[in-house]
Write a protein that holds these residues in place. Structure first.
Motif, mmCIF file in Angstrom:
data_model
loop_
_atom_site.group_PDB
_atom_site.id
_atom_site.type_symbol
_atom_site.label_atom_id
_atom_site.label_comp_id
_atom_site.label_asym_id
_atom_site.label_seq_id
_atom_site.Cartn_x
_atom_site.Cartn_y
_atom_site.Cartn_z
ATOM 1 N N GLN A 197 0.847 -1.193 0.000
ATOM 2 C CA GLN A 197 0.000 0.000 0.000
ATOM 3 C C GLN A 197 0.883 1.243 0.000
ATOM 4 O OE1 GLN A 197 -3.477 -1.097 -0.609
ATOM 5 N NE2 GLN A 197 -3.699 0.812 0.446
ATOM 6 N N SER A 215 -4.981 6.470 -0.240
ATOM 7 C CA SER A 215 -4.063 5.343 -0.384
ATOM 8 C C SER A 215 -4.389 4.587 -1.660
ATOM 9 C CB SER A 215 -4.135 4.420 0.830
ATOM 10 O OG SER A 215 -5.397 3.825 0.916
ATOM 11 N N SER A 216 -3.397 3.865 -2.111
ATOM 12 C CA SER A 216 -3.532 3.075 -3.325
ATOM 13 C C SER A 216 -2.699 1.818 -3.165
ATOM 14 C CB SER A 216 -3.049 3.895 -4.528
ATOM 15 O OG SER A 216 -3.435 3.289 -5.724
ATOM 16 N N SER A 217 -3.182 0.740 -3.719
ATOM 17 C CA SER A 217 -2.418 -0.507 -3.635
ATOM 18 C C SER A 217 -1.266 -0.479 -4.641
ATOM 19 C CB SER A 217 -3.332 -1.706 -3.922
ATOM 20 O OG SER A 217 -3.713 -1.718 -5.286
ATOM 21 N N HIS A 243 -2.498 -1.453 -8.047
ATOM 22 C CA HIS A 243 -3.136 -0.345 -8.762
ATOM 23 C C HIS A 243 -2.078 0.587 -9.372
ATOM 24 C CE1 HIS A 243 -6.569 2.417 -9.446
ATOM 25 N NE2 HIS A 243 -5.721 3.378 -9.131
ATOM 26 N N ILE A 244 -1.075 0.915 -8.566
ATOM 27 C CA ILE A 244 -0.010 1.815 -9.025
ATOM 28 C C ILE A 244 0.785 1.178 -10.165
ATOM 29 C CG2 ILE A 244 2.188 2.876 -8.325
ATOM 30 C CD1 ILE A 244 0.772 3.322 -5.554
ATOM 31 N N LYS A 275 -13.963 6.915 -7.033
ATOM 32 C CA LYS A 275 -13.021 6.247 -6.128
ATOM 33 C C LYS A 275 -11.583 6.344 -6.638
ATOM 34 C CE LYS A 275 -13.442 1.647 -8.125
ATOM 35 N NZ LYS A 275 -13.769 0.256 -7.889
ATOM 36 N N ASN A 276 -11.417 6.401 -7.952
ATOM 37 C CA ASN A 276 -10.072 6.532 -8.529
ATOM 38 C C ASN A 276 -9.620 7.985 -8.599
ATOM 39 O OD1 ASN A 276 -9.571 3.741 -8.981
ATOM 40 N ND2 ASN A 276 -11.006 3.825 -10.686
ATOM 41 N N LYS A 318 -7.720 9.312 -5.663
ATOM 42 C CA LYS A 318 -6.313 8.923 -5.491
ATOM 43 C C LYS A 318 -5.349 9.919 -6.135
ATOM 44 C CE LYS A 318 -7.853 4.229 -5.471
ATOM 45 N NZ LYS A 318 -7.432 3.038 -4.882
#
Length: 165
Positions: A92, A104-106, A109-110, A150-151, A154
């Motif tokens: 994360q 936060s982002s996983s 995802h990144i 939701k995106n 980020k």
């Protein structure tokens, strides 16, 4: 004579104020702080200024974003590149802004979407008043699903800290 002296004092005060204003504007430099455990298990705490970020490989990304008019070209370093430079491969990533907003982002995802930490928009350095000096930008044009709320949340602007967890 007193009028001449008064004018000279006024001129001197104006000059001193200009010098002070110039010096104070140069003294304020925003930085980006990165922290986390590296692949060896050692704590990494790094604070970078803009010129240090610019020494890393730069990427250009062109996209539309809901906060700006039309399409824009962003320049900066990929978040994956920055984290790998310090041997950070988290599960994360927590990003915080100057105004205490955080998202936060996983890592998954990144890695998939490869956002950049934008330093420039349309060849101009980002300023605090226009989402800078650092803005985590994803390409909505390349990945339309990133336009979901939701995106969008980020895409931290006025980015100040990145914690690799």
């Amino acid at each position: 004579m007193s009028v001449r002296l008064s004018s000279a004092v006024t001129d001197l005060i104006i000059i001193l104020l200009c010098i002070f204003a110039s010096a104070s504007s140069l003294a304020y430099e925003t930085t980006l702080t990165i922290s986390g455990l590296n692949s060896s298990g050692q704590q990494v705490d790094v604070t970078l200024n803009r010129s240090e970020l610019e020494k890393l490989p730069q990427t250009t990304l062109t996209t539309h974003l809901p906060w700006i008019k039309g399409q824009a070209e962003f320049e900066g370093v990929k978040l994956t590149t920055l984290l790998r430079a310090y041997q950070l491969k988290p599960t994360q990533v927590l990003m915080s802004a100057l105004n205490d907003y955080s998202a936060s982002s996983s890592w998954k995802h990144i890695s998939k979407y490869e956002p950049i930490i934008a330093i420039k928009k349309n060849n101009q350095y980002l300023k605090i008043r226009d989402y800078g000096p650092y803005w985590l930008v994803f390409s909505i044009d390349k990945y339309p699903e990133l336009g979901q709320r939701k995106n969008l949340a980020k895409m931290v602007w006025q980015l100040e800290t990145i914690k690799a967890e």
